[in-house]
Design an enzyme around this catalytic site. Structure first.
Site, PDB file in Angstrom:
ATOM      1  CG  HIS A 173      -1.910  -1.157   1.142  1.00 23.72           C
ATOM      2  ND1 HIS A 173      -2.288  -2.316   1.642  1.00 23.72           N
ATOM      3  CD2 HIS A 173      -2.949  -0.995   0.273  1.00 23.72           C
ATOM      4  CE1 HIS A 173      -3.069  -2.907   1.393  1.00 23.72           C
ATOM      5  NE2 HIS A 173      -3.955  -2.111   0.693  1.00 23.72           N
ATOM      6  CG  ASP A 214      -5.445   1.785  -0.707  1.00 20.93           C
ATOM      7  OD1 ASP A 214      -6.399   1.679   0.055  1.00 20.93           O
ATOM      8  OD2 ASP A 214      -5.113   0.626  -1.465  1.00 20.93           O
ATOM      9  CG  ASP A 323      -8.304  -1.612  -4.413  1.00 21.15           C
ATOM     10  OD1 ASP A 323      -7.146  -1.368  -4.468  1.00 21.15           O
ATOM     11  OD2 ASP A 323      -9.290  -1.640  -3.532  1.00 21.15           O
TER      12      ASP A 323
END
Length: 450
Positions: A173, A214, A323
């Site tokens: 991430h 994110d 995603d």
């Protein structure tokens, strides 16, 4: 020093004229600027509102004592140690494109709509600025700068803020993941079934949501935040904790940068709400909700993309696909993403072990292998969604390409399964770990990608 709270944008205006400063206290974004030479500091998880909540809320008979707050903040210090230094250590100037790689990066951007676009190479060519460079290019390509009369310097400043609020120490991430999702979203926005109906606002919303979906991710999932009684879990009452934080952080940066300040107030409010709806849709815990709705629309043939609500729904689906599209990339890139997300899982497991917490599903490196995690993620999360996306696109060339990569990659992981697991398939990653194997932002542990 006394200060006066102002409702608009969560600002704090200092009464002392010598300290004429403005502190934007949006969740996920705090900066102090003034004439005193205090260096800007971005601290995603230390908003004023969070401290108020912690100090005024009682849980399980416990009052928000200093001892409790100190315990909670110890987790924050663990997660954000490097980020807290950003306001102290001078940073090297940001260069969009290093001169040595300028030609190669430009050549790659000319093929940004290709599904085999190598975001890892692009990130190296742009000196770690793949997200900023990509978004500047796409905003120009789609005519958004001209249409919305955006100031290029302000746009660049906003994108740098977004890129810097991703944690580079996260294996998965991080800003490269955001750039990868943004490139995928660009490809989906070009799908003929969708492209002819999209407005400039739809396109800008899709790209912004992909880039910031994110932002300020701590590298752990929602269950971890809940069981450690993290202040964000308390703030959002254990519901879409990370997604809500990403959204609020994004709005804070939009307001601080004033990127959209020249637009009508009603329009900016609508943009903020739609960004929230898009980012919140990436919560893997809502996977069945969106998949069921998509199946119903396709079965009933009642999608009317002339309608803004139906277009927004398909933007949500497109972002969800972007995603978790890693298993649909070519093997060489898909494998890298899989290894990264599992490394992030394992780090969470080590952290849980360190604090004597129960190790979360998919986070035990001794029991959860990368192949088994990926096979479960593909089977339970990715395949069902991308089959319906292919149905929507009329089995477009891109959709067929993605499903082909998905089948190939799944076979590759099966061949790498420990021998004792092959006869019974993957050990089971179900839609449990966020993304079942990835993630959930709500579990998010990847919900993000395998």
């Amino acid at each position: 020093m006394s200060c006066l709270m102002v409702e608009r944008c969560g600002e704090i205006l200092f009464e002392n004229p010598d300290q004429n400063a403005k502190c934007v206290c949006m969740l996920g974004d705090i900066r102090l600027r003034g004439q005193t030479g205090v260096r800007a500091e971005r601290r995603g998880s230390y908003p004023f509102i969070d401290f108020r909540l912690l100090n005024s809320t009682t849980y399980s008979g416990e009052i928000g004592t200093k001892k409790k707050v100190k315990r909670l903040l110890s987790f924050q210090r663990y997660f954000h140690a490097s980020r807290l230094l950003r306001g102290i250590i001078p940073q090297a100037p940001l260069h969009l494109l290093d001169e040595d790689y300028l030609g190669q990066a430009r050549h790659m951007l000319s093929k940004v709509g290709m599904w085999d676009f190598d975001i890892f190479l692009f990130d190296r060519l742009t000196n770690g600025n793949s997200l900023v460079t990509l978004l500047c290019h796409l905003f120009n390509t789609h005519g958004l700068i001209h249409h919305f009369k955006l100031d290029m310097v302000t746009l660049h400043r906003f994108l740098v803020m977004v890129q810097e609020d991703y944690h580079s120490q996260n294996p998965y991430h991080n800003a490269v993941h955001a750039a990868d999702v943004t490139q995928a979203m660009h490809c989906y926005l070009k799908e003929p079934k969708l492209a002819s109906f999209l407005t400039p606002l739809d396109i800008m919303l899709g790209l912004l949501a992909a880039a910031a979906h994110d932002v300020d991710h701590p590298g752990v999932n929602q269950p971890f935040l809940i069981k450690t009684n993290h202040h964000l879990a308390n703030l959002y009452q254990n519901m879409s904790v990370l997604e809500n934080h990403h959204w609020r952080s994004t709005i804070g940066m939009l307001r601080e940068s004033r990127l959209l300040a020249h637009l009508p107030k009603e329009m900016t409010q609508d943009i903020e709400q739609q960004l929230g709806s898009l980012i919140l849709a990436t919560d893997i815990n809502r996977q069945n909700e969106f998949l069921t709705r998509l199946k119903a629309h396709l079965h009933n043939k009642d999608l009317r993309l002339e309608d803004a609500q139906d277009r927004h729904f398909m933007l949500q689906i497109a972002l969800k696909c972007a995603d978790i599209c890693n298993p649909c990339r070519i093997w060489e890139m898909s494998k890298q993403w899989s290894e990264r997300v599992c490394e992030e899982f394992y780090r969470q497991g080590e952290l849980e072990q360190k604090f004597e917490l129960e190790i979360s599903p998919l986070c035990n490196q001794q029991k959860d292998s990368i192949p088994s995690i990926q096979i479960g993620f593909m089977s339970y999360i990715v395949e069902p969604l991308f089959r319906e996306w292919a149905h929507f696109t009329g089995n477009s060339t891109l959709s067929e390409n993605m499903l082909g990569h998905l089948a190939h990659n799944k076979a590759q992981w099966k061949s790498l399964l420990p021998r004792q697991h092959r006869s019974r398939g993957s050990s089971g990653s179900g839609p449990d770990h966020d993304h079942a194997g990835q993630g959930t932002e709500s579990e998010e542990q990847e919900g993000d990608s395998p």
